[in-house]
Design an enzyme around this catalytic site. Structure first.
Site: not given
Length: 453
Positions: A24-25, A28
């Site tokens: 998920h990170e 980003h």
């Protein structure tokens, strides 16, 4: 051996969630760096740092509390129009831009403090790399990258399950329902599978004299042609009298009873409990397997998305009900939300269940992980700060506002100041923290039980 399998299930689930958080990170960080942004930190977890390593301008690491993660992108908040920037030189000779703090009003001070903390990290050479200066569409891509990765993980896991193992369901046999089993007593749905107790009332079906192998032909004078029809008649009958026509060994018989009212799932796909009529029989059935590829998976996930949105809308109410269960005011509902702790307990219970085949265990664990990823992805698209969706909404509004100004040949209205929404972010973050704590405590004190042996 059972304890080791339980531990294995918990560990596998937790590791899968940590990997999901890490990905998920990355969702980003990768586009942020691709667009020229400066990412100073990439961490999995919160709290004290357990391990970290500096690679280039980014510090990678793991923190002690594995309940999330974050990437630090420099320049998320613009300086306020009412505030002046100060350029100074630190002890190492680096140029640093500082934002002076305001001293009027609690919320104004909170916003000012957040800006000041943000700009403590900004150096003169970072001016062209600040996140708030990115094109609006780039900011949307960066912030949507994280939850999109979670949804992609869910899609790939569900695709693997649907295309190989398939979506399996137990469907009643066609035609007039033949009774496969009769409950001898009425057991509350929340109790799951257990033996009858002396305090349990006899089931209406048992009182009517129904037995396995009987074919139900009518219910209160209505000819019965299928199980779905019979179930609807029973549920709608509430606690009324029931005259049941059936055949046994070629002989036509009639049984009279009164259906009882019980909290049961609304449907096979909606586990919301509603008060309906209950008889206490199950029909003969067969296993139905449906396999499909990407389009089938997308269709199924579309239904999941609808259910998830409904669940999010009712989440505060359901968490409140869970809190009441924690203090013993009521029983915990079978459809109540769970935390990562509850997910770990369920994973351990399934893995250690002796009556659960290995293939079904694997599919269940993968489905559980996929479900958590899908929920995390959809949840993060909620357009409220501090969630990713709040930043996406802010960037989208900036895009629309600037585009509208161009069409009207008006001056550029400038960047949308997300800092002004920080009071909302603090309220939302506090609510999420409270709900998270309630669910974790509930999963320890009144955990969800699957009733597996």
């Amino acid at each position: 051996m059972t304890a080791l399998l339980y531990l294995l299930g918990v560990v596998l689930f937790v590791l899968a969630i940590l990997v999901s958080i890490g990905l998920h990170e990355l969702g980003h960080m990768i586009p942020a760096k691709k667009f020229g942004g400066k990412v100073t930190q990439y961490f999995i977890g919160f709290g004290p740092t357990v391990w970290s390593k500096q690679v280039g301008e980014t510090e990678y690491g793991v923190k002690a509390v594995p309940l999330g993660g974050y990437v630090k992108i420099v320049g998320m908040l613009p300086p306020g129009a009412e505030q002046l920037g100060e350029t100074t030189v630190d002890a190492e000779g680096n140029t640093v831009t500082r934002v002076r703090k305001s001293n009027t009003g609690m919320f104004t001070q909170l916003i000012s403090d957040a800006r000041a903390a943000e700009w403590e990290l900004v150096r003169h050479e970072d001016e062209d790399r600040l996140f708030y200066k990115m094109a609006s569409w780039k900011k949307i891509v960066v912030m949507a990258g994280g939850p999109s990765v979670n949804i992609l993980i869910a899609f790939l896991l569900f695709l693997g399950i649907f295309s190989t193992y398939g979506q399996r369901s137990v469907e009643p046999d066609a035609g007039a329902p033949v009774i496969d089993s009769v409950s001898t007593c009425v057991i509350p749905y929340e109790d799951g599978v257990r033996e009858c107790r002396a305090s349990d009332p006899p089931s209406p079906a048992y009182v009517a004299g129904l037995r396995p192998g009987d074919t139900v032909t009518s219910f209160n004078g209505v000819a019965v042609t299928g199980w779905d029809q019979l179930r609807s008649l029973i549920r709608d009958n509430a606690g009324g009298e029931a005259v049941i026509g059936y055949e046994r060994d070629g002989q036509v018989r009639t049984g009279t009873t009164s259906t009882t009212v019980q909290a049961r799932p609304t449907s096979d796909t909606d586990v919301t409990l509603t008060q309906v009529g209950f008889l206490g029989v199950t029909p003969t059935s067969h296993l139905e397997v449906v396999r499909g590829g990407p389009l089938f998976t997308l269709q199924e996930m579309g239904g999941m998305a609808k259910d998830t949105v409904v669940a999010l809308a009712t989440l505060p109410v359901k968490v409140w009900d869970v809190a009441l269960a924690v203090v013993g005011v009521q029983e915990r509902a079978a459809d109540s939300p769970i935390s990562i702790v509850g997910g770990g307990r369920i994973a351990g219970e399934v893995t250690s269940a002796e009556s659960f085949p290995i293939a079904e265990k694997s599919v269940f664990l993968l489905s559980l992980i996929a479900g958590f990823n899908f929920f995390i992805g959809v949840f993060n698209f909620v357009p409220l700060l501090p969630l990713d969706g709040g930043h996406i909404a802010s960037a989208a509004w900036e895009w629309i506002r600037r585009g509208w100004a161009r069409l009207r040949r008006r001056p550029d209205p400038g960047y949308v100041d997300a800092a002004k929404l920080l009071p909302v972010a603090y309220v939302v973050a506090s609510a999420l923290l409270v709900m998270g704590v309630v669910l974790i405590v509930a999963d320890l004190v009144v955990p969800m039980e699957l009733g597996l042996q």
